[in-house]
Design an enzyme around this catalytic site. Structure first.
Site, PDB file in Angstrom:
ATOM      1  N   GLU A   1      -2.778  -3.591 -13.381  1.00 53.89           N
ATOM      2  CA  GLU A   1      -3.152  -2.306 -12.410  1.00 53.89           C
ATOM      3  C   GLU A   1      -2.166  -1.576 -12.332  1.00 53.89           C
ATOM      4  O   GLU A   1      -1.569  -0.883 -11.167  1.00 53.89           O
ATOM      5  CB  GLU A   1      -3.376  -2.956 -11.062  1.00 53.89           C
ATOM      6  CG  GLU A   1      -4.471  -4.301 -10.931  1.00 53.89           C
ATOM      7  CD  GLU A   1      -4.231  -4.917  -9.369  1.00 53.89           C
ATOM      8  OE1 GLU A   1      -3.734  -4.209  -8.525  1.00 53.89           O
ATOM      9  OE2 GLU A   1      -5.248  -5.611  -9.268  1.00 53.89           O
TER      10      GLU A   1
ATOM     11  N   GLY B   1      -0.472   2.178 -11.969  1.00 53.91           N
ATOM     12  CA  GLY B   1      -0.940   3.389 -11.193  1.00 53.91           C
ATOM     13  C   GLY B   1       0.024   4.575 -11.816  1.00 53.91           C
ATOM     14  O   GLY B   1       0.173   5.484 -12.522  1.00 53.91           O
TER      15      GLY B   1
ATOM     16  N   TYR C   1       9.385   8.076   1.826  1.00 60.00           N
ATOM     17  CA  TYR C   1      10.253   7.043   0.914  1.00 60.00           C
ATOM     18  C   TYR C   1      11.700   7.664   0.613  1.00 60.00           C
ATOM     19  O   TYR C   1      12.528   6.895  -0.234  1.00 60.00           O
ATOM     20  CB  TYR C   1       9.693   6.554  -0.240  1.00 60.00           C
ATOM     21  CG  TYR C   1       8.254   6.385  -0.382  1.00 60.00           C
ATOM     22  CD1 TYR C   1       7.559   5.285   0.413  1.00 60.00           C
ATOM     23  CD2 TYR C   1       7.532   7.003  -1.041  1.00 60.00           C
ATOM     24  CE1 TYR C   1       6.294   5.042   0.738  1.00 60.00           C
ATOM     25  CE2 TYR C   1       6.061   6.592  -1.263  1.00 60.00           C
ATOM     26  CZ  TYR C   1       5.529   5.889  -0.334  1.00 60.00           C
ATOM     27  OH  TYR C   1       4.172   5.413  -0.426  1.00 60.00           O
TER      28      TYR C   1
ATOM     29  N   CYS D   1       6.390  21.913  10.718  1.00 61.89           N
ATOM     30  CA  CYS D   1       7.552  21.764  12.001  1.00 61.89           C
ATOM     31  C   CYS D   1       8.201  20.415  11.898  1.00 61.89           C
ATOM     32  O   CYS D   1       7.623  19.819  13.338  1.00 61.89           O
ATOM     33  CB  CYS D   1       6.510  22.156  13.326  1.00 61.89           C
ATOM     34  SG  CYS D   1       5.985  23.948  13.109  1.00 61.89           S
ATOM     35  N   GLU D   2       8.681  19.747  11.162  1.00 59.45           N
ATOM     36  CA  GLU D   2       9.390  18.675  11.320  1.00 59.45           C
ATOM     37  C   GLU D   2      10.503  18.541  10.609  1.00 59.45           C
ATOM     38  O   GLU D   2      10.736  19.114   9.406  1.00 59.45           O
ATOM     39  CB  GLU D   2       8.469  17.437  10.575  1.00 59.45           C
ATOM     40  CG  GLU D   2       7.063  17.362  11.325  1.00 59.45           C
ATOM     41  CD  GLU D   2       7.062  16.356  12.355  1.00 59.45           C
ATOM     42  OE1 GLU D   2       8.159  15.813  12.488  1.00 59.45           O
ATOM     43  OE2 GLU D   2       5.932  16.459  12.958  1.00 59.45           O
TER      44      GLU D   2
HETATM   45  C1  LIG Z   1      -2.566  -3.936  -5.166  1.00 56.29           C
HETATM   46  C2  LIG Z   1      -1.874  -2.839  -5.966  1.00 56.29           C
HETATM   47  N1  LIG Z   1      -2.144  -2.748  -7.427  1.00 56.29           N
HETATM   48  C3  LIG Z   1      -1.438  -1.721  -7.991  1.00 56.29           C
HETATM   49  C4  LIG Z   1      -0.873  -0.865  -7.519  1.00 56.29           C
HETATM   50  C5  LIG Z   1      -0.156   0.075  -8.145  1.00 56.29           C
HETATM   51  O1  LIG Z   1       0.905   0.196  -8.305  1.00 56.29           O
HETATM   52  P1  LIG Z   1       2.253   1.129  -9.361  1.00 56.29           P
HETATM   53  O2  LIG Z   1       1.607   2.665  -8.866  1.00 56.29           O
HETATM   54  O3  LIG Z   1       3.526   1.014  -8.922  1.00 56.29           O
HETATM   55  O4  LIG Z   1       1.854   0.868 -10.613  1.00 56.29           O
HETATM   56  C6  LIG Z   1      -0.423  -0.906  -6.010  1.00 56.29           C
HETATM   57  C7  LIG Z   1       0.227   0.062  -5.357  1.00 56.29           C
HETATM   58  O5  LIG Z   1       1.098  -0.048  -4.421  1.00 56.29           O
HETATM   59  C8  LIG Z   1      -1.284  -2.013  -5.521  1.00 56.29           C
HETATM   60  O6  LIG Z   1      -1.121  -1.928  -3.881  1.00 56.29           O
END
Ligand SMILES: Cc1ncc(COP(=O)(O)O)c(C=O)c1O
Length: 419
Positions: A275, A277, A318, A344-345
């Site tokens: 997965e 991202g 972060y 405004c922060e």
């Molecule tokens: C369940 C799950 N899968 C995949 C990701 C993707 O993570 P990344 O963008 O670090 O690959 C996240 C992001 O936090 C997530 O919560």
């Protein structure tokens, strides 16, 4: 910097488009993504898994623009979604629902029902209560729900505490020590079909040791499940691979990562689901912004940009550092600035004591590597409309999300008529 986001004769180009060409017709701030960078990242990720029965389910939360998802669909990718909204986006973009995993610690009944009526690869379940909820909804629809449990391996991924998810005190998953018992319970539920196991220990991880330990825990658990005749089809190992935002960041070696997966999990006769991202989209995006003011205050020089923390919040959330570069090198020398937004922060500060080309009001700059967790985290705080997004592919660019008008913002609200 990626070769597709680089200078040609002192002008910043994304692929074959000079970014200044876009500023001529589109008001800043706006995001720009390179489709080629996404394709290349995806291709590299896929190549590192050669020889493995695998599926890449791109984590939609990182950047859910339809143009990004369509790029992933064309590359044969699936999706990791955390809401019905993300699921719908993935379908619109052409992603095969049989390649979609539904993650998230708080799925809702209407989301589960609608997705079950359609189709998906698996629900990644995070609690017994969620398991029972899914079983109940599946029974009412007379459907079988394919499920995996997200286990929490209690591993410190060594990342920022706000993006760590695999420690025992994080809210995610079921404790790995309870997993066998919970799988046994699930195997008795009528409408539940156990298909897999899932883990995700955090994001922006550079230490492969954390992954190694996690995979070893999973391997052990999978053998324990085999011993009680629970056979899995899918091992979903989440995302989390870090990228290099600055010279101080370590980038994990992708081949080494792929090698670890193959060595520890590759011989269990399961398909491995990934997965990613950030790794796929992080360096594909820039945020283009204009200098509103250059001002001195108590011996400090400030650049006030038209982009604010509502448009890009990773720094405020972060403490992330994103480099800033000019769209056009004017060669006026360099200066040290605090780069701040107009919100405004006090936390609306992108960079402190940052050495960059000397700027004047009206100059355009770009924040780098904002393709992941950028636009998706934006808000209309201070009633600042959500900023446009632009996709570039070779010589062409297209606006893939427009800026809402003020009327469109106000139309969603109402003044009560009870007076
Ligand atoms: C369940 C799950 N899968 C995949 C990701 C993707 O993570 P990344 O963008 O670090 O690959 C996240 C992001 O936090 C997530 O919560």
């Amino acid at each position: 910097m990626n070769k597709n986001i680089s200078y040609k004769q002192d002008q910043l180009f994304v692929e074959d488009v000079a970014v200044s060409e876009i500023t001529n017709s589109l008001r800043t701030p706006f995001y720009v993504y390179s489709r080629t960078v996404i394709e290349e990242n995806f291709g590299r990720f896929k190549r590192s898994l050669e020889g493995l029965d695998s599926m890449i389910c791109y984590s939609v939360k990182a950047n859910s623009n339809l143009s990004v998802l369509e790029t992933i669909a064309k590359l044969g990718g699936g999706a990791d979604v955390v809401s019905l909204g993300e699921y719908k986006r993935a379908l619109i973009a052409g992603i095969d629902p049989r390649k979609i995993v539904f993650s998230g610690v708080g799925k809702q009944d209407f989301e589960i029902a609608e997705i079950l009526k359609s189709s998906l690869l698996q629900f990644n379940i995070e609690s017994v209560s969620e398991l029972e909820m899914i079983n109940k909804i599946a029974s009412s629809l007379n459907k079988e729900a394919p499920i995996a449990f997200r286990v929490n391996p209690d591993i410190d991924a060594g990342t920022h505490e706000n993006i760590s998810t695999g420690k025992a005190d994080n809210k995610f998953g079921i404790p790995i020590s309870d997993a066998v018992e919970i799988y046994q319970y699930a195997s008795k539920l009528e409408k539940i079909k156990i298909v897999g196991i899932d883990v995700h220990i955090g994001s922006q991880i550079s230490d492969l040791n954390a992954f190694r330990q996690t995979f070893e825990h999973l391997e052990k658990l999978i053998y324990e499940l085999k011993n009680i005749n629970i056979e899995l089809e899918n091992i979903d190992i989440g995302g989390g691979l870090g990228i290099k935002y600055t010279d101080d960041d370590l980038e994990p070696d992708l081949q080494e990562y792929g090698g670890l997966v193959k060595r520890i999990l590759g011989n269990l006769s399961c398909r491995i689901i990934f997965e990613p991202g950030r790794y796929i989209v992080g360096n594909s995006g820039i945020l283009v912004t204009k200098v509103l003011h250059s001002k001195m205050s108590q011996n400090k020089s400030f650049l006030v940009t038209d982009a604010g923390m509502n448009d890009f919040s990773r720094t405020a959330l972060y403490g992330a550092t994103h480099r800033l570069i000019p769209l056009s090198k004017k060669k006026r020398g360099e200066e040290v600035y605090d780069v701040v937004g107009p919100v405004c922060e006090t936390t609306d500060t992108f960079l402190k004591n940052y050495l960059v080309e000397k700027a004047e009001e009206g100059d355009f700059f770009a924040f780098l590597d904002v393709g992941a967790y950028g636009a998706v985290l934006s808000s209309e705080y201070n009633t600042r409309p959500l900023v446009p997004e632009v996709m570039i592919y070779k010589k062409r660019f297209e606006i893939v999300r427009t800026r809402p008008t003020y009327d469109e913002i106000f139309d969603k609200e109402a003044i009560p008529t009870w007076e």
